[in-house]
Design a protein around this motif. Structure first.
Motif, PDB file in Angstrom:
ATOM      1  N   GLN A 190       0.838  -1.209   0.000  1.00 45.77           N
ATOM      2  CA  GLN A 190       0.000   0.000   0.000  1.00 45.77           C
ATOM      3  C   GLN A 190       0.869   1.254   0.000  1.00 45.77           C
ATOM      4  O   GLN A 190       0.480   2.289  -0.542  1.00 45.77           O
ATOM      5  CB  GLN A 190      -0.924   0.006   1.229  1.00 45.77           C
ATOM      6  CG  GLN A 190      -2.003  -1.077   1.196  1.00 45.77           C
ATOM      7  CD  GLN A 190      -2.941  -0.991   2.392  1.00 45.77           C
ATOM      8  OE1 GLN A 190      -2.801  -0.127   3.254  1.00 45.77           O
ATOM      9  NE2 GLN A 190      -3.893  -1.906   2.451  1.00 45.77           N
ATOM     10  N   TRP A 246       1.891  -0.738  -5.332  1.00 50.27           N
ATOM     11  CA  TRP A 246       1.860  -1.869  -6.251  1.00 50.27           C
ATOM     12  C   TRP A 246       2.249  -3.156  -5.527  1.00 50.27           C
ATOM     13  O   TRP A 246       2.877  -3.113  -4.468  1.00 50.27           O
ATOM     14  CB  TRP A 246       2.787  -1.666  -7.461  1.00 50.27           C
ATOM     15  CG  TRP A 246       4.235  -1.395  -7.125  1.00 50.27           C
ATOM     16  CD1 TRP A 246       4.790  -0.158  -6.931  1.00 50.27           C
ATOM     17  CD2 TRP A 246       5.287  -2.350  -6.914  1.00 50.27           C
ATOM     18  NE1 TRP A 246       6.128  -0.285  -6.618  1.00 50.27           N
ATOM     19  CE2 TRP A 246       6.468  -1.620  -6.611  1.00 50.27           C
ATOM     20  CE3 TRP A 246       5.363  -3.737  -6.957  1.00 50.27           C
ATOM     21  CZ2 TRP A 246       7.695  -2.232  -6.346  1.00 50.27           C
ATOM     22  CZ3 TRP A 246       6.592  -4.369  -6.690  1.00 50.27           C
ATOM     23  CH2 TRP A 246       7.733  -3.607  -6.408  1.00 50.27           C
ATOM     24  N   ALA A 264      -1.934  -2.708  -9.215  1.00 49.63           N
ATOM     25  CA  ALA A 264      -1.978  -1.369  -8.616  1.00 49.63           C
ATOM     26  C   ALA A 264      -2.666  -1.443  -7.255  1.00 49.63           C
ATOM     27  O   ALA A 264      -3.668  -2.135  -7.096  1.00 49.63           O
ATOM     28  CB  ALA A 264      -2.739  -0.417  -9.531  1.00 49.63           C
ATOM     29  N   LEU A 265      -2.133  -0.736  -6.278  1.00 50.31           N
ATOM     30  CA  LEU A 265      -2.725  -0.753  -4.936  1.00 50.31           C
ATOM     31  C   LEU A 265      -2.809   0.648  -4.360  1.00 50.31           C
ATOM     32  O   LEU A 265      -2.152   1.563  -4.857  1.00 50.31           O
ATOM     33  CB  LEU A 265      -1.881  -1.617  -4.000  1.00 50.31           C
ATOM     34  CG  LEU A 265      -2.148  -3.101  -3.985  1.00 50.31           C
ATOM     35  CD1 LEU A 265      -1.374  -3.733  -2.860  1.00 50.31           C
ATOM     36  CD2 LEU A 265      -3.623  -3.427  -3.792  1.00 50.31           C
ATOM     37  N   ALA A 266      -3.608   0.783  -3.309  1.00 44.17           N
ATOM     38  CA  ALA A 266      -3.761   2.068  -2.615  1.00 44.17           C
ATOM     39  C   ALA A 266      -4.011   1.773  -1.144  1.00 44.17           C
ATOM     40  O   ALA A 266      -4.415   0.656  -0.795  1.00 44.17           O
ATOM     41  CB  ALA A 266      -4.936   2.842  -3.223  1.00 44.17           C
ATOM     42  N   ALA A 274      -8.083  -5.704  -6.273  1.00 42.83           N
ATOM     43  CA  ALA A 274      -7.286  -4.847  -7.171  1.00 42.83           C
ATOM     44  C   ALA A 274      -6.954  -5.538  -8.487  1.00 42.83           C
ATOM     45  O   ALA A 274      -6.294  -4.942  -9.340  1.00 42.83           O
ATOM     46  CB  ALA A 274      -6.008  -4.418  -6.451  1.00 42.83           C
ATOM     47  N   CYS A 319      -8.331   0.590  -8.139  1.00 45.36           N
ATOM     48  CA  CYS A 319      -7.011  -0.023  -8.374  1.00 45.36           C
ATOM     49  C   CYS A 319      -7.098  -1.020  -9.527  1.00 45.36           C
ATOM     50  O   CYS A 319      -6.210  -1.076 -10.384  1.00 45.36           O
ATOM     51  CB  CYS A 319      -6.525  -0.728  -7.107  1.00 45.36           C
ATOM     52  SG  CYS A 319      -6.179   0.380  -5.750  1.00 45.36           S
ATOM     53  N   THR A 343      -4.820  -1.471 -12.732  1.00 46.59           N
ATOM     54  CA  THR A 343      -4.082  -2.714 -13.034  1.00 46.59           C
ATOM     55  C   THR A 343      -4.324  -3.090 -14.493  1.00 46.59           C
ATOM     56  O   THR A 343      -3.388  -3.402 -15.237  1.00 46.59           O
ATOM     57  CB  THR A 343      -4.543  -3.857 -12.099  1.00 46.59           C
ATOM     58  OG1 THR A 343      -4.264  -3.472 -10.747  1.00 46.59           O
ATOM     59  CG2 THR A 343      -3.829  -5.159 -12.413  1.00 46.59           C
TER      60      THR A 343
END
Ligand SMILES: C[S@@+](CC[C@H](N)C(=O)[O-])C[C@H]1O[C@@H](n2cnc3c(N)ncnc32)[C@H](O)[C@@H]1O
Length: 243
Positions: free
Chosen positions: A50, A54, A63-65, A99, A127, A131
């Motif tokens: 996070q 990624w 892709a991450l958040a 994600a 996300c 991705t």
């Protein structure tokens, strides 16, 4: 902050792979202030994925958040059996795609397939769109998919929330504090999401379609075929009943 200072700070915060984590932060951020901020964020307990935005999963970078479920490497065990089971799949769905770890991986491994992912968590879906590689839908399990897919799904995969509510405190505290309950809580025995998915599976799967998921060994319900095992994890298949 130098790289070595970052390693020391991460190690002091309890990060076992401090050098690898500092490397990921250095590769992700060029700005010194962003690097220092990321080290502070990670040291406070936020999962590395996070912090850097990624995660590597199978053949893809996801892709991450902050606040979004971090793909677990253990779920990679689903990919090979799923592809081996349906190498000619034309329609593939990932139920609870988060994600997009499984959906994007299958889109890469089965390039002729049309891949769809569905989830109820809008932050995760943002996300998933970044991705990329598959169609992203918002909604609950099968009902979130386009109705045109009903009866046409050759391969459905899912890494479902499957931790019994009473065992949620067993999850590593970094993840527990930074992921939604919805992504991990499977109800009293951990199988509520599986029951919800199975209830409609046969009306969405194609005549020879299959649903593949990963469970803890002691959770496998009757009627599932075990196709792979990795320690306490088992990859299981439900095939559509012949009609
Ligand atoms: C264990 S996570 C797996 C996410 C992703 N497949 C992965 O492997 O990284 C379970 C996912 O199921 C989603 N979920 C929970 N309830 C759902 C529902 N009713 N319909 C669709 N998705 C749901 C959560 O938001 C979460 O993204």
């Amino acid at each position: 902050m130098t790289f070595d200072e970052a390693v020391l700070a991460l190690r002091a915060a309890g990060c076992v792979y401090a050098e690898d984590e500092a490397t990921a932060i250095w590769e992700t951020y060029d700005e010194p202030s962003l690097r220092a901020g990321a080290v502070t964020d990670r040291s406070s307990g936020r999962p590395l994925e996070q912090v850097v935005g990624w995660a590597q999963f199978g053949p893809v970078r996801v892709a991450l958040a902050p606040g979004v479920f971090v793909p677990r490497r253990r779920a990679e065990a689903l990919l090979e059996p799923a592809v081996a089971l349906k190498p000619d799949a034309r329609v593939v769905v990932d139920l609870g795609c988060g994600a997009g770890a499984l959906a994007a991986s299958l889109a890469s491994l089965l390039p002729s397939a049309e891949v769809h992912g569905v989830d109820v968590d809008e932050a995760a879906l943002q996300c998933a769109r970044r991705t990329g590689g598959f169609h992203v839908h918002h909604g609950s399990w099968w009902s979130g998919l386009p109705t045109s897919l009903r009866g046409r799904v050759d391969l459905a995969v899912a890494y479902l929330p499957h931790v019994p509510t009473g065992n949620l405190s067993d999850i590593h505290h970094d993840f527990r504090a930074h992921e939604p309950d919805l992504s991990v809580d499977g109800g009293p025995d951990g199988l509520d999401p599986l029951r919800a998915v199975l209830a409609d599976a046969d009306s969405w799967l194609a005549p020879r379609g299959a649903f593949v998921t990963l469970l803890a060994r002691q959770q496998v319900p009757p009627g599932f075929e075990v196709v792979a095992e990795d320690g306490d994890d088992v990859v299981v298949v439900h095939r559509r009943a012949r009609s």
